[in-house]
Write a protein that holds these residues in place. Structure first.
Motif, PDB file in Angstrom:
ATOM      1  N   ARG A 150       0.847  -1.201   0.000  1.00 22.41           N
ATOM      2  CA  ARG A 150       0.000   0.000   0.000  1.00 22.41           C
ATOM      3  C   ARG A 150       0.879   1.247   0.000  1.00 22.41           C
ATOM      4  NH1 ARG A 150      -5.112   1.806   1.185  1.00 22.41           N
ATOM      5  NH2 ARG A 150      -5.871  -0.336   1.355  1.00 22.41           N
ATOM      6  N   PRO A 151       0.714   2.144  -0.989  1.00 19.66           N
ATOM      7  CA  PRO A 151       1.557   3.338  -1.056  1.00 19.66           C
ATOM      8  C   PRO A 151       1.083   4.403  -0.074  1.00 19.66           C
ATOM      9  CG  PRO A 151       0.002   3.324  -2.882  1.00 19.66           C
ATOM     10  CD  PRO A 151      -0.206   2.033  -2.134  1.00 19.66           C
ATOM     11  N   SER A 152       2.025   5.070   0.544  1.00 24.80           N
ATOM     12  CA  SER A 152       1.701   6.110   1.517  1.00 24.80           C
ATOM     13  C   SER A 152       1.316   7.395   0.798  1.00 24.80           C
ATOM     14  CB  SER A 152       2.905   6.356   2.430  1.00 24.80           C
ATOM     15  OG  SER A 152       2.654   7.419   3.312  1.00 24.80           O
ATOM     16  N   GLY A 153       0.192   7.983   1.195  1.00 21.19           N
ATOM     17  CA  GLY A 153      -0.215   9.264   0.645  1.00 21.19           C
ATOM     18  C   GLY A 153      -0.669   9.234  -0.798  1.00 21.19           C
ATOM     19  N   TRP A 154      -1.072   8.075  -1.279  1.00 20.00           N
ATOM     20  CA  TRP A 154      -1.476   7.961  -2.689  1.00 20.00           C
ATOM     21  C   TRP A 154      -2.868   8.555  -2.884  1.00 20.00           C
ATOM     22  CZ3 TRP A 154       1.276   7.025  -6.820  1.00 20.00           C
ATOM     23  CH2 TRP A 154       0.641   6.711  -8.020  1.00 20.00           C
ATOM     24  N   ASP A 155      -3.018   9.397  -3.919  1.00 18.16           N
ATOM     25  CA  ASP A 155      -4.293  10.087  -4.152  1.00 18.16           C
ATOM     26  C   ASP A 155      -5.249   9.305  -5.043  1.00 18.16           C
ATOM     27  OD1 ASP A 155      -3.527  12.278  -2.625  1.00 18.16           O
ATOM     28  OD2 ASP A 155      -2.594  13.298  -4.324  1.00 18.16           O
ATOM     29  N   GLY A 156      -4.728   8.366  -5.832  1.00 20.97           N
ATOM     30  CA  GLY A 156      -5.576   7.646  -6.774  1.00 20.97           C
ATOM     31  C   GLY A 156      -6.251   6.438  -6.146  1.00 20.97           C
ATOM     32  N   PRO A 157      -7.033   5.712  -6.948  1.00 18.68           N
ATOM     33  CA  PRO A 157      -7.737   4.517  -6.455  1.00 18.68           C
ATOM     34  C   PRO A 157      -6.768   3.423  -6.015  1.00 18.68           C
ATOM     35  CG  PRO A 157      -8.672   5.278  -8.543  1.00 18.68           C
ATOM     36  CD  PRO A 157      -7.411   6.036  -8.348  1.00 18.68           C
ATOM     37  N   ILE A 158      -7.104   2.746  -4.915  1.00 18.13           N
ATOM     38  CA  ILE A 158      -6.310   1.634  -4.382  1.00 18.13           C
ATOM     39  C   ILE A 158      -7.243   0.458  -4.136  1.00 18.13           C
ATOM     40  CG2 ILE A 158      -4.808   0.838  -2.510  1.00 18.13           C
ATOM     41  CD1 ILE A 158      -4.010   3.708  -2.001  1.00 18.13           C
ATOM     42  N   HIS A 159      -6.825  -0.733  -4.602  1.00 18.70           N
ATOM     43  CA  HIS A 159      -7.608  -1.952  -4.408  1.00 18.70           C
ATOM     44  C   HIS A 159      -6.764  -2.945  -3.608  1.00 18.70           C
ATOM     45  CE1 HIS A 159     -10.454  -0.656  -7.603  1.00 18.70           C
ATOM     46  NE2 HIS A 159      -9.355  -0.099  -8.109  1.00 18.70           N
ATOM     47  N   ASP A 160      -7.251  -3.362  -2.436  1.00 17.44           N
ATOM     48  CA  ASP A 160      -6.529  -4.338  -1.624  1.00 17.44           C
ATOM     49  C   ASP A 160      -6.569  -5.718  -2.275  1.00 17.44           C
ATOM     50  OD1 ASP A 160      -5.866  -2.479   0.240  1.00 17.44           O
ATOM     51  OD2 ASP A 160      -7.374  -3.080   1.716  1.00 17.44           O
TER      52      ASP A 160
END
Length: 314
Positions: A150-160
């Motif tokens: 998981r990237p820190s401070g990422w603004d875009g969509p993230i899927h676990d």
């Protein structure tokens, strides 16, 4: 307002380190290139490059702007490719950025199923040694999708995707373990020399952080750049190592142990903006078929309770 041509010129000057070399690569005259760079600097309100006798150096404004310029240029290329694909002029291609360990352990099964479902789609992999480099490359527009911690401070969509378990590898006859052991205190290995990784390799950072949390600094027996070699060297008795469970091959003859405290990271798939249909389809395949704990390890290893803390995961 900055134009795409100006952004291309800016990125090329940075890549070549020279206005002369950039003009040659772009097939424009040096005065024309210099004019466009001055226009770009006027548009953004300050200098982007410091002209030195033999090279150029980014100013603070230039360092802030460069990743956005690269991302904009990459998005244009993808837009052109999407249009050509829709017109039947080229095959669909998905650009995927990830870590070497994930290519080794997680992606083979996912890519096998993807190829069965989408035989006409090409995959281009961009592999990195460290999460920070992966995140920076993704922010700069290198790929359509990143797969990693998981990237820190990422603004875009993230899927676990799931929880990535790390295991300690020792020889099958290691004197510090019993035949029934499935866990080991890291402090029990404090006097060992370890199979480690070179500086800049994220797995080496994870090993150092886990040992530091246990109160010691690991001594080095050998450093290897090959992720797949670390468990083999450990099983041969060179020294213990710490690796993601999913990279352990079928038929592995070393002993695998859960470290205590446990070492984990959450793996994710992330994009800069809302993913297009092709990327969305790949994310679905990834979340459905990623094997973070392969079947051949499930009888030996089991997931710890979720209340244990997860350490930093480069």
């Amino acid at each position: 307002m900055a134009t795409l041509r100006q952004l291309e010129y800016f990125a090329t000057v940075v890549d070549t380190g020279s206005f002369t070399q950039a003009a040659h690569r772009l097939r424009v005259t040096q005065p024309a290139l210099s004019h466009q760079m001055r226009a770009l600097e006027q548009a953004v309100g300050g200098p982007l490059l410091e002209r030195l006798p033999r090279t150029v150096r980014l100013t603070p404004m230039g360092r802030a702007m460069l990743p956005h310029a690269r991302a904009a240029l990459a998005d244009v290329k993808r837009a052109q490719s999407a249009a050509r694909q829709a017109g039947g002029l080229e095959a669909a291609e998905l650009h995927l950025a990830t870590l070497y360990s994930i290519t080794l352990g997680v992606l083979p099964n996912v890519l096998r199923i993807w190829r069965q479902q989408h035989p006409g789609t090409q995959i281009r992999l961009f592999e990195h040694w460290h999460t920070n480099r992966l995140t920076n490359a993704m922010a700069a527009g290198q790929a359509d999708l990143a797969v990693g911690p998981r990237p820190s401070g990422w603004d875009g969509p993230i899927h676990d995707i799931g929880i990535d378990e790390f295991v300690i590898v020792v020889p099958a006859d290691d004197p510090a373990t019993s035949d029934q052991a499935t866990h080991i205190e890291l402090t029990a290995l404090a006097d060992r020399a370890w199979v480690h990784f070179p500086p800049g390799n994220g797995l080496g950072d994870i090993l150092d952080q886990a040992c530091a949390a246990a109160g010691f600094q690991p001594r080095i027996a050998v450093r290897t750049e090959q992720t797949s070699a670390a468990p083999l060297l450990a099983a041969a008795g060179i020294g213990p190592t710490l690796v993601p469970a999913h990279i352990i091959p079928v038929g592995f003859d070393g002993r695998l142990l859960h470290p205590h405290p446990p070492v984990r990271r959450t793996l994710t798939a992330y994009t800069r903006t809302s993913p297009d249909p092709l990327t969305t389809a790949f994310i679905h395949t990834l979340t459905q078929h990623a094997r973070l704990l392969p079947p051949h390890l499930q009888t030996l290893l089991h997931t710890q309770n979720s209340h244990h803390p997860t350490p930093p995961t480069p």
